[in-house]
Design an enzyme around this catalytic site. Structure first.
Site, PDB file in Angstrom:
ATOM      1  N   LYS A   1       0.849  -1.194   0.000  1.00 42.23           N
ATOM      2  CA  LYS A   1       0.000   0.000   0.000  1.00 42.23           C
ATOM      3  C   LYS A   1       0.885   1.244   0.000  1.00 42.23           C
ATOM      4  CE  LYS A   1      -3.854   2.103   2.589  1.00 42.23           C
ATOM      5  NZ  LYS A   1      -4.670   2.069   3.816  1.00 42.23           N
TER       6      LYS A   1
ATOM      7  N   SER B   1      -9.766   2.274   2.958  1.00 44.13           N
ATOM      8  CA  SER B   1      -8.845   2.920   2.063  1.00 44.13           C
ATOM      9  C   SER B   1      -7.878   1.992   1.339  1.00 44.13           C
ATOM     10  CB  SER B   1      -8.040   3.963   2.838  1.00 44.13           C
ATOM     11  OG  SER B   1      -7.206   3.345   3.791  1.00 44.13           O
TER      12      SER B   1
ATOM     13  N   SER C   1      -9.962   0.202   7.277  1.00 44.18           N
ATOM     14  CA  SER C   1      -9.361   0.221   5.945  1.00 44.18           C
ATOM     15  C   SER C   1      -8.705  -1.053   5.450  1.00 44.18           C
ATOM     16  CB  SER C   1      -8.333   1.339   5.868  1.00 44.18           C
ATOM     17  OG  SER C   1      -8.980   2.530   5.561  1.00 44.18           O
TER      18      SER C   1
HETATM   19  N1  GLN Z   1     -13.024   4.819   6.124  1.00 45.75           N
HETATM   20  C1  GLN Z   1     -12.470   5.296   7.356  1.00 45.75           C
HETATM   21  C2  GLN Z   1     -12.069   6.727   7.202  1.00 45.75           C
HETATM   22  O1  GLN Z   1     -12.345   7.269   6.206  1.00 45.75           O
HETATM   23  C3  GLN Z   1     -11.327   4.440   7.789  1.00 45.75           C
HETATM   24  C4  GLN Z   1     -10.117   4.693   7.011  1.00 45.75           C
HETATM   25  C5  GLN Z   1      -8.971   3.891   7.499  1.00 45.75           C
HETATM   26  O2  GLN Z   1      -9.142   2.918   8.233  1.00 45.75           O
HETATM   27  N2  GLN Z   1      -7.789   4.333   7.144  1.00 45.75           N
HETATM   28  O3  GLN Z   1     -11.491   7.312   8.065  1.00 45.75           O
END
Ligand code: GLN
Length: 488
Positions: free
Chosen positions: A79, A156, A180
């Site tokens: 990632k 994400s 995420s």
């Molecule tokens: N979707 C969540 C956010 O937008 C979690 C994102 C994540 O875990 N990095 O913050």
């Protein structure tokens, strides 16, 4: 031959390499080909072909002279939140579009030390803020499932999940702040494990919300996740929140079973708005675990309803502070201007996308004097209550079972409002706030043919038990579908 190579999961490929049935070079080349065959999905931001080939050749030498390490020769994707030395690391943001780190994150270094081969860097939501991969500066990633429809891979870690599901990476790393790893794994029909906070070092990972960020693997199977996490985890002096606790070899826990274990079913996780097919597979999963000898116990986590509001204060607050460094001086592509203030404004105004700006504004607001007590401090208190809910439940049960997401993947481009998007994390955020390990694994398909993920949450540092339980669920579910958009 290509398809046979791609059919092997991480554990199988690793065995075949050690038995010299295949070479890392041919495996790596098969994956590079598959990256190009599936390039329309947009999972990769950067492909490092020459480096991959060189690392594969090195691995082949070690495989021949029998000095192979645990992940020798397996090609994986990273990632783009992990700093990789001499390889562009953008966090999917325009502000970092030219950033080439001079150092390697601890987690990726651990993987290379154990013999893994890097294929490239995977797209994600900008600074890991999002649930659909649509906030990525270079555009969204496409889920390899229902390829005629352009579905979201989740976020994400959308690039990581899409690549593993499309078979353009044998496994991938992700980061999880509020879901995420688990949510994109659920959307793409693969396994995603978020370890206990402190299990994997945060050093060298682009910071989003430091008290929540945690690295973990995205893989095809539970055994693959165990193998990856064995290498990724470990104490690191360079991260002050790294846990100095040895993790047992997770591969020893795959077949321990769950006889006599107690599984908690929280009543707060079955509210309205959750898709019918997900409810059906949630109930099936409960039945499977019961059939394998687990005791099913209804439990209550009464503060669950406050998890999302607390998360969306704490995470932006920490983000606003962490992102202050992108000012065009310390980090960030500088936009020249005639005064310092104007330079900051232009750099940050042009460099950050809308969602990141929204979070910085919310974060700055809740941390400002006069609002700090009303919002930030209150949210921290709620976080403690949520953690206490889990502590109480773990006095009675060993693991908690929940759906991973309220719905399966949704179509890209149908702009969802930020609140609907935030609701997607309703089942993953509580464990993040409590720092607990969670895993999402695929258990079936919904009516339209999209994967459904189920989440198991364990007590702190019980990744071993999480693996044993997840493995039982995986065997019972027998999910063996391959995305129609995957490389063949
Ligand atoms: N979707 C969540 C956010 O937008 C979690 C994102 C994540 O875990 N990095 O913050």
């Amino acid at each position: 031959m290509m398809s046979e190579l791609l059919d092997l999961n991480l554990v199988e490929a690793s065995k075949a390499l050690k038995n010299k049935e295949i070479s890392s070079l041919e495996l790596t080349k098969a994956y590079l080909k598959s990256i190009s065959d599936t390039s329309s999905l947009g999972a990769y931001l950067e492909i490092v072909e020459d480096k991959a080939i060189n690392m594969a050749k090195e691995s082949d030498k070690k495989l021949i002279d029998a000095t192979a390490r645990p992940l020798e020769g397996v090609p994986i994707g990273i990632k783009d939140m992990f700093c990789t030395k001499d390889i562009k690391t953008t966090a999917s943001s325009k502000i970092l579009e030219n950033f080439i780190p001079t150092y390697e994150s601890t987690v990726t270094q651990n993987l290379w030390n154990d013999g893994a081969v890097i294929l490239g860097k995977l797209s994600c939501d900008e600074f890991a803020m999002g649930s659909s991969n649509e906030t990525a500066a270079k555009g969204n990633v496409i889920n390899p499932w229902l390829k005629n429809k352009k579905m979201s891979p989740g976020g994400s870690s959308g690039g990581s999940a899409a690549a593993v599901a499309a078979r353009s990476a044998l496994a991938a790393t992700g980061t999880d702040t509020g879901g995420s790893i688990r949510q994109p794994a659920a959307f793409c029909g693969i396994t995603g494990l978020k370890p206990t906070y402190g299990r994997c070092s945060r050093w060298g990972i682009v910071a989003f919300s430091s008290s929540l960020d945690q690295a973990g693997p995205l893989t095809r199977t539970v055994s693959d996740a165990a193998l990856m996490l064995n290498s990724m985890a470990g104490y690191d002096q360079k991260d002050s929140t790294s846990a100095n606790l040895k993790m047992p070899d997770l591969m020893d826990y795959l077949d321990k079973g769950i006889k006599g274990k107690k599984i908690g079913i929280p009543k707060e996780y079955t509210q309205d708005g959750i898709s019918e097919d997900i409810v059906k597979f949630y109930e099936k999963s409960i039945g499977w675990l019961r059939d394998e000898g687990a005791e099913i116990i209804p439990v209550s986590l009464p503060h669950t309803k406050y998890a999302l509001p607390a998360y969306y204060i704490i995470a932006p607050a920490e983000a606003s502070s962490n992102l202050a460094r992108y000012d065009g001086v310390r980090y960030g592509a500088r936009q020249e201007a005639s005064s310092l203030d104007e330079m900051y404004e232009l750099t940050r105004g042009n460099g950050f996308g809308d969602e990141v700006k929204r979070r910085i504004m919310i974060g700055t607001y809740v941390l400002s004097s006069g609002y700090y007590d009303a919002y930030y401090l209150k949210a921290q208190k709620v976080r403690r209550l949520i953690k206490e809910d889990f502590e109480n439940v773990y006095k009675k049960v060993d693991y908690i079972l929940t759906p991973s997401t309220p719905t399966t993947s949704f179509e890209l481009g149908k702009k969802q409002d930020p609140l609907t998007m935030y609701l997607n994390d309703i089942f993953t955020v509580p464990a993040s706030l409590a720092g607990l390990p969670g895993i999402s694994l695929p258990v079936g398909l919904d009516k339209s043919g999209l994967p459904i993920g189920i989440q198991l949450i364990a007590n702190s540092f019980d990744e071993a038990g999480l693996i044993s339980t997840a493995r039982v669920l995986e065997m019972s579910a027998g999910f063996n579908f391959i995305a129609d958009g995957a490389a063949k």
